[in-house]
Enzyme design. Structure first.
Site, PDB file in Angstrom:
ATOM      1  N   ASP A  91       0.765  -1.133   0.147  1.00 51.19           N
ATOM      2  CA  ASP A  91      -0.001  -0.036   0.158  1.00 51.19           C
ATOM      3  C   ASP A  91       0.747   1.174   0.026  1.00 51.19           C
ATOM      4  O   ASP A  91       0.420   2.238   0.272  1.00 51.19           O
ATOM      5  CB  ASP A  91      -0.909  -0.221   1.180  1.00 51.19           C
ATOM      6  N   ASP A 239      -6.309  -8.027  14.252  1.00 48.56           N
ATOM      7  CA  ASP A 239      -5.643  -9.594  14.696  1.00 48.56           C
ATOM      8  C   ASP A 239      -6.486  -9.860  15.694  1.00 48.56           C
ATOM      9  O   ASP A 239      -7.073 -11.246  15.727  1.00 48.56           O
ATOM     10  CB  ASP A 239      -4.132  -9.449  14.858  1.00 48.56           C
TER      11      ASP A 239
END
Length: 490
Positions: A91, A239
């Site tokens: 990105d 996560d």
């Protein structure tokens, strides 16, 4: 007013005490786990038909200083080449995107199945990148490494075999620290992370409580990710979010304490601050998002709900520490001007046992890494006092993060600057990704440094030294955080 101060002060002590009991429970689990032999099912990789297809995902965002090292390291992973795919989820918005593409091209020429996947925007940040890559991932299992991690060449051979058990959704490994001894800041971070990766992760996993994938150095079953609802960018710790959703879907997690995955710790306090902010705010966001589902799940034990409560509220302990610290000064004056509270102060002395519990828990994890000798023990005492002093110094910054998380204030995923530190102590100073802004929390920390200096002075005025060590630690901790923050702006 005195009664209100004492009530909040006592409530903070009680909550910290219950948190210490949760840690004591994990310690007992950890000690039991040492005696138990691992009898897990494993793939037999001598039989090529049992070797599954694996995709390694490498999420990147402007990683100028470490991306070359990362790709070079990953290219050395030992695994059948026809069963391995690597996705570089890039990105980046700076010049690294070109140099990364060139390095990937060279690796492709050497026969590696590696793809450079870019996006026009960072929707969902890291979670969005992982989700995008997952759409075309060929692997049955998805390994994830952040840019500063350096898995050993046999990493897949040590982790993938555990997926022989079809109920295993995640295998997580322990983080190592390639620059543990670089500075006091890195030693403090290593001290805290070792505690999490040894006592907490093993203790929860052995006790069949919820643990978390740590965002990197772990591997997922792709089916588990999809069954749990896929990656989501609505919290800063994607996560932890997916970990809880997966375990509530009855997927099992396998934690491998003895498989170490080396990584680099932040060496500048501003980088450590950004990492701490994201972790602490994300944990609070996850409590708001997931704990009610956990609480009302009738299939889970009371123990799992208890540990889940303190796991998701782990970062919220900074709020209690900050309250306790600030109120300790008026409490000192209340104690010396209100004799009617003397019995109360005798009773709350009991809560000092929380400190003893933390001391024992941290010693067990420290001894695991550094040994149990008398010299190691005395070094541990110094490290224990230093760590908790600096942790209290971070309490303002981390409390602001926690409050934002609980109250739903959204913010961008701010990456932690990576360094690729060499042996030169000032090699970090040219890092283009470092923030140069002086934060509001640093100014508050400066005021609190003076405040706890006054607390030390008050001990001599009142001739009451019951809290002097606590206040000395606070004075040192806030002083360290403030002056390190100011110096990192130079």
């Amino acid at each position: 007013m005195d009664f209100a101060i004492i009530f909040i002060y006592t409530l903070s002590l009680v909550l910290i005490f219950f948190y210490s009991l949760s840690q004591l429970s994990l310690l007992l689990n950890y000690l039991k786990s040492i005696k138990k032999k691992d009898t897990s099912l494993k793939f037999d990789f001598t039989n090529s038909s049992e070797v599954p297809l694996v995709t390694i995902q490498l999420p990147l965002y402007n990683e100028m200083y470490v991306v070359e090292r990362l790709l070079e390291n990953i290219s050395k992973i030992e695994y059948p080449q026809d069963k391995l795919e690597i996705q570089v989820l890039d990105d980046s918005t700076d010049e690294t995107i070109t140099s990364t593409a060139q390095q990937i091209l060279e690796l492709q020429k050497n026969g590696l199945d590696i793809k450079h996947i870019t996006r026009k925007d960072r929707t969902g940040f890291k979670a969005g990148a992982l989700k995008e890559g997952l759409k075309i991932a060929k692997g049955e299992f998805i390994a994830i490494f952040d840019s500063d991690f350096m898995p050993k060449s046999d990493w897949l051979l040590q982790t993938v075999p555990f997926f022989k058990d079809h109920n295993i959704g995640v295998v997580q490994t322990r983080w190592g620290h390639i620059n543990r001894d670089y500075s006091l800041l890195t030693k403090i971070q290593a001290f805290a992370l070792d505690f999490h990766f040894i006592l907490e992760q093993v203790g929860r996993n052995f006790g069949k409580h919820f643990i978390n994938f740590n965002g990197t150095a772990g591997i997922w079953r792709k089916e588990c990710i999809m069954d749990a609802g896929n990656w989501s960018g609505d919290t800063l710790t994607e996560d932890l979010d997916l970990s809880y959703r997966a375990q509530m879907k009855k997927w099992k997690f396998k934690y491998l304490e003895n498989v170490e995955t080396p990584a680099e710790l932040p060496v500048v306090i501003s980088a450590a601050r950004s990492q701490q902010f994201r972790w602490n705010k994300g944990a609070a966001e996850n409590f708001q998002k997931n704990y009610s589902k956990l609480l009302f799940d009738k299939t889970l034990t009371a123990g799992t709900k208890f540990h889940g409560f303190f796991h998701l509220l782990n970062s919220s302990m900074f709020l209690l520490i900050l309250l306790l610290s600030v109120l300790s000064v008026p409490v000192l004056y209340i104690k010396n001007t209100n004799p009617q509270f003397s019995n109360y102060f005798n009773v709350i002395a009991f809560f000092a046992i929380s400190t003893l519990i933390f001391f024992i828990c941290y010693w067990v994890t420290y001894a695991k890494i550094h040994g149990k000798g008398i010299g190691s023990f005395f070094k541990f005492i110094g490290m224990f006092l230093t760590f908790f002093s600096v942790a209290m110094g971070f309490s303002v910054h981390n409390s602001l993060a926690v409050l934002e998380g609980h109250f739903g204030k959204k913010s961008d995923f701010i990456r932690t600057p990576k360094f690729n530190i060499n042996n030169l102590k000032d090699s970090w100073k040219g890092n283009k990704y470092l923030s140069k802004n002086l934060s509001l929390s640093t100014m508050i920390e400066g005021l609190l440094w003076l405040y706890f200096g006054f607390a030390i002075y008050s001990a001599f005025v009142l001739k009451d030294f019951g809290l002097i060590i606590f206040h000395l630690m606070l004075f040192a901790g806030f002083g360290y955080v403030v002056f390190k923050s100011l110096l990192s702006k130079v």
